[in-house]
Motif scaffolding. Structure first.
Motif, short mmCIF file in Angstrom:
data_model
loop_
_atom_site.label_atom_id
_atom_site.label_comp_id
_atom_site.label_asym_id
_atom_site.label_seq_id
_atom_site.Cartn_x
_atom_site.Cartn_y
_atom_site.Cartn_z
N ILE A 57 0.91 -1.16 0.14
CA ILE A 57 0.00 -0.22 -0.01
C ILE A 57 0.76 1.21 -0.16
N ALA A 58 1.87 1.19 0.96
CA ALA A 58 2.68 2.43 1.03
C ALA A 58 3.55 2.59 -0.59
N LEU A 59 3.91 1.75 -1.05
CA LEU A 59 4.71 1.54 -2.33
C LEU A 59 3.77 2.14 -3.34
N SER A 60 2.68 1.83 -3.45
CA SER A 60 1.69 2.14 -4.52
C SER A 60 1.22 3.49 -4.24
N ALA A 61 0.84 4.03 -3.02
CA ALA A 61 0.83 5.44 -2.78
C ALA A 61 1.79 6.09 -3.12
N PHE A 62 2.90 5.94 -2.79
CA PHE A 62 4.43 6.51 -3.11
C PHE A 62 4.49 6.77 -4.71
N LEU A 63 4.17 5.67 -5.51
CA LEU A 63 4.48 5.91 -6.83
C LEU A 63 3.48 6.73 -7.68
N LYS A 64 2.35 6.92 -6.74
CA LYS A 64 1.30 7.96 -7.47
C LYS A 64 1.50 9.39 -7.10
N THR A 65 2.52 9.55 -6.08
CA THR A 65 2.70 11.12 -5.89
C THR A 65 3.44 11.62 -7.03
N HIS A 66 3.70 12.94 -6.89
CA HIS A 66 4.71 13.65 -7.70
C HIS A 66 5.90 13.07 -8.07
N PHE A 67 6.72 12.89 -6.87
CA PHE A 67 7.95 12.41 -6.91
C PHE A 67 7.85 10.83 -7.54
N GLY A 68 6.87 10.07 -7.27
CA GLY A 68 6.70 8.85 -7.88
C GLY A 68 6.44 8.81 -9.36
N THR A 69 5.67 9.68 -9.77
CA THR A 69 5.26 9.80 -11.04
C THR A 69 6.68 10.01 -12.08
N ALA A 70 7.55 11.17 -11.28
CA ALA A 70 8.58 11.43 -11.93
C ALA A 70 9.64 10.14 -12.14
N LEU A 71 9.61 9.40 -10.95
CA LEU A 71 10.46 8.03 -10.79
C LEU A 71 10.11 6.94 -11.97
N ARG A 72 8.48 7.03 -12.23
CA ARG A 72 8.27 6.15 -13.26
C ARG A 72 8.60 6.66 -14.59
N ALA A 73 8.80 7.67 -14.93
CA ALA A 73 8.85 8.30 -16.22
C ALA A 73 10.13 8.22 -16.63
N THR A 74 11.20 8.21 -15.58
CA THR A 74 12.41 8.25 -15.85
C THR A 74 13.09 7.01 -16.63
N GLY A 75 12.36 5.91 -16.19
CA GLY A 75 12.47 4.66 -16.87
C GLY A 75 11.99 4.43 -18.59
N ASN A 76 10.93 5.39 -18.56
CA ASN A 76 10.17 5.51 -19.72
C ASN A 76 10.54 6.22 -20.75
N ASN A 77 11.23 7.52 -20.32
CA ASN A 77 11.62 8.41 -21.43
C ASN A 77 12.71 9.53 -20.42
N SER A 78 13.96 9.13 -20.49
CA SER A 78 14.55 9.87 -19.49
C SER A 78 14.84 11.41 -20.41
N GLN A 79 14.92 11.50 -21.67
CA GLN A 79 15.00 12.83 -22.12
C GLN A 79 13.82 13.75 -21.65
N MET A 80 12.71 13.07 -21.86
CA MET A 80 11.57 13.88 -21.45
C MET A 80 11.55 14.40 -19.92
N VAL A 81 12.23 13.46 -19.10
CA VAL A 81 12.29 13.74 -17.66
C VAL A 81 13.08 14.92 -17.33
N ARG A 82 14.20 14.85 -18.15
CA ARG A 82 15.20 16.13 -17.94
C ARG A 82 14.41 17.30 -18.37
N ALA A 83 13.78 17.21 -19.48
CA ALA A 83 13.25 18.31 -19.97
C ALA A 83 11.96 19.02 -19.20
N GLN A 84 11.58 18.13 -18.11
CA GLN A 84 10.54 18.56 -16.99
C GLN A 84 11.52 19.04 -15.80
#
Lengths: 313, 270
Positions: free
Chosen positions: A162-189
């Motif tokens: 539950i804690a992990l799932s909640a964490f991954l839905k935060t602003h920080f967690g969203t950024a974390l998930r995007a890092t693996g998806n598209n690191s260029q986009m993440v830097r641009a944000q």
């Protein structure tokens, strides 16, 4: 019934390993071999600390932090010193082998009749059932100790999920998930993708080490060899989980990883019961993961060779 | 305001592959000015854009944006001032994450990311509201993975994300080049709309001279790592596509000569 409870308990404990690897493999797409070392690190730290009289809960927390430190080093080797992912993991894993021997002082520490995190649950269970040590579960007598470990593992697993799932839905967690998806986009944000990788590996290996700590308490020993092949086991569990429930949404993915681990443990328990040589277990797992990885491509090639020429882009 | 001063960058220095991509480029762009950079392949226009975005650190020279010298800032730090849209329509968003999750990241561009729930109902309403401006029907699909959208839709969303928080500078790197003509026209129109509405300072690299003339207020032409022409104000209003092509031709003819010969002739004839 004992077999099933045992497989479930083992599955729940190892699902922390799978959750950790879910972060590294699936979220930031980092092939992290540190896992093999950090699970042993967690086990050896917990074993030594419990033997020295520390509370098992505190020992688990320290195991988590130890694993986090190991993951952080892998992350820094990769991001700051530009070492390939796999090599960075291998370096830390190899170093951890010596470190684990140092921590334990020998290659194996037995944990017999020591306090474990399920101790208080067991006392509670025994008291509730009026002093009997075997509790009837759907008609089968189950030792209170086994049931206590199962309940404790379940509680830890549910809370952390539950804690992990909640964490991954935060602003920080969203950024974390995007890092693996598209690191260029993440830097641009405006997100430092290197920091994200280091943090994710720390969290991932922290969970793995915690899993190792619980595992040592459950099986009653910590062994310097116990981490070998754990990464492949975790990967197999994740793959089974994805096949079971798919990967739509964070909650689903997490539940999938846990179910996958439990199912994988059940399959192993059944295979061993049917006479599979335990020495062959890692070979079988490796072949399974190989098949799971190539199956989608293989399937596509097969369909193409059967229906080839009839469809084109 | 963006001020670039004497910016130089040489790739693979002192080797046979040496490329002097930027040679003492100086350029000042006023607040609220939409400028196009045109030039042949290898003229250094994309390199200039990447230097501003922080993809690499230049050898010499400085970049000042909003009164701050950002020359030594890392790429991710510059994002607090700069919004970007890339040539590749898939580069600006995370394919496996939903439209809402992608946009929520853009809503925090360059800010600290808290441990609060990212996609709340209030945020969803705000996203649906602003996405409806695109008139693509995406407001009903904000939970779909962004990878399921077409290139044009993704590029429109990337543009929206880059300008969600008003950037001090918007960088557009041939952002319509990889789209089909219809989507390209739509994204170009959207670009003009957003830039005018928000009064943004923007820098656009493009291969389409017509687009440069139609959309922007100023056209800078680059060649071999240098700025060779700068059409602005009255001159920009008069310039037509054939003028730009003539200039290109002149540049290319000069190249047929050995550089020293060109220098010699220039002294005699100019």
């Amino acid at each position: 019934m004992n077999l099933v409870i045992g497989a479930f308990t083992m599955g729940l404990i190892l699902s922390l390993l799978s959750l950790g690897m879910l972060i590294s493999f699936r979220m930031i797409r980092f092939t992290d071999i540190t896992v093999d070392g950090s699970i042993t690190l967690g086990a050896s730290l917990t074993a030594v600390l419990i033997m020295s009289g520390m509370s098992p809960w505190l020992a688990c927390l320290i195991a988590f932090l130890g694993g986090a430190a190991a993951g952080m080093i892998t992350g820094i080797l990769h991001t700051r010193f530009k070492i390939q992912q796999i090599l960075a993991g291998i370096l830390v894993m190899t170093a951890l082998y010596s470190i684990n021997l140092r921590i334990m002082g020998r290659s194996n520490i037995p944990l017999l009749d020591t306090e474990t995190i399920s101790g208080s649950t067991e006392t509670l269970l025994v008291n509730l059932s009026g002093g009997v040590t075997k509790i009837s579960l759907f008609g089968w007598p189950v030792p209170a100790g086994d049931l206590a470990v199962f309940i404790s593992s379940l509680a830890i697993c549910v809370l952390l999920s539950i804690a992990l799932s909640a964490f991954l839905k935060t602003h920080f967690g969203t950024a974390l998930r995007a890092t693996g998806n598209n690191s260029q986009m993440v830097r641009a944000q405006g997100i430092n993708n290197h920091t994200m990788v280091v943090f994710s590996l720390a969290l991932s290996n922290g969970l793995v080490a915690l899993s190792g700590g619980l595992l040592a308490q459950y099986q009653g020993f910590a062994d310097v060899q116990m981490g070998i092949g754990m990464m492949v086991w975790g990967l197999a569990s994740i793959i089974i989980g994805e096949a079971l429930v798919g990967k739509s949404g964070i909650g689903i993915t997490i539940i999938g990883a846990i179910l996958g681990t439990i199912l994988f443990r059940l399959l192993i328990a059944i295979a061993l019961r049917w006479g599979l040589n335990p020495n062959d277990l890692k070979l079988v797992t490796a072949v399974f993961v190989f098949l799971a990885l190539v199956a989608p491509t293989l399937f596509k090639t097969l369909t193409k060779s059967i229906f080839g020429g009839q469809r084109h882009a | 305001m963006l001020k670039i001063d004497q910016l130089s960058k040489t790739f693979y220095p002192n080797t046979v592959n040496e490329v002097r991509a930027l040679q003492k480029v100086s350029l000042t762009i006023e607040e609220g000015c939409f400028t196009a950079i045109i030039g042949t392949n290898g003229s250094g226009k994309s390199t200039l854009l990447n230097a501003i975005a922080g993809t690499f650190i230049p050898d010499t020279g400085s970049i000042t944006l909003n009164g701050q010298n950002i020359s030594k800032w890392y790429e991710y730090r510059r994002a607090s001032l700069i919004g970007r849209v890339f040539q590749n329509p898939f580069a600006g968003s995370a394919a496996e994450m939903s439209i809402a999750e992608n946009i929520v990241m853009a809503m925090k561009r360059g800010q600290n990311r808290s441990l609060r729930l990212a996609v709340t109902q209030r945020v969803r309403n705000e996203i649906a509201d602003r996405v409806s401006v695109l008139k693509m029907g995406l407001e009903d699909r904000i939970d779909n993975p962004i990878g399921t959208l077409s290139g044009g839709q993704r590029q429109a969303l990337t543009l929206l994300m880059a300008t969600w928080l008003k950037p001090k500078l918007l960088l557009l790197d041939e952002h319509t080049a990889a789209l089909d003509p219809k989507s390209a026209a739509k994204v170009a129109e959207l670009t003009k709309y957003i830039i005018e509405k928000e009064n943004l300072t923007a820098l656009m690299v493009t291969h389409s001279m017509q687009q440069a003339i139609d959309l922007t207020q100023r056209i800078v032409m680059m060649h071999r790592g240098r700025i060779v022409e700068d059409y602005r104000d009255e001159m920009k209003k008069r310039v037509r596509v054939h003028d730009l092509i003539d200039t290109f031709d002149r540049l290319q003819k000069r190249e047929l000569f050995d550089e020293s010969v060109a220098e010699l002739l220039l002294k005699q004839y100019v």
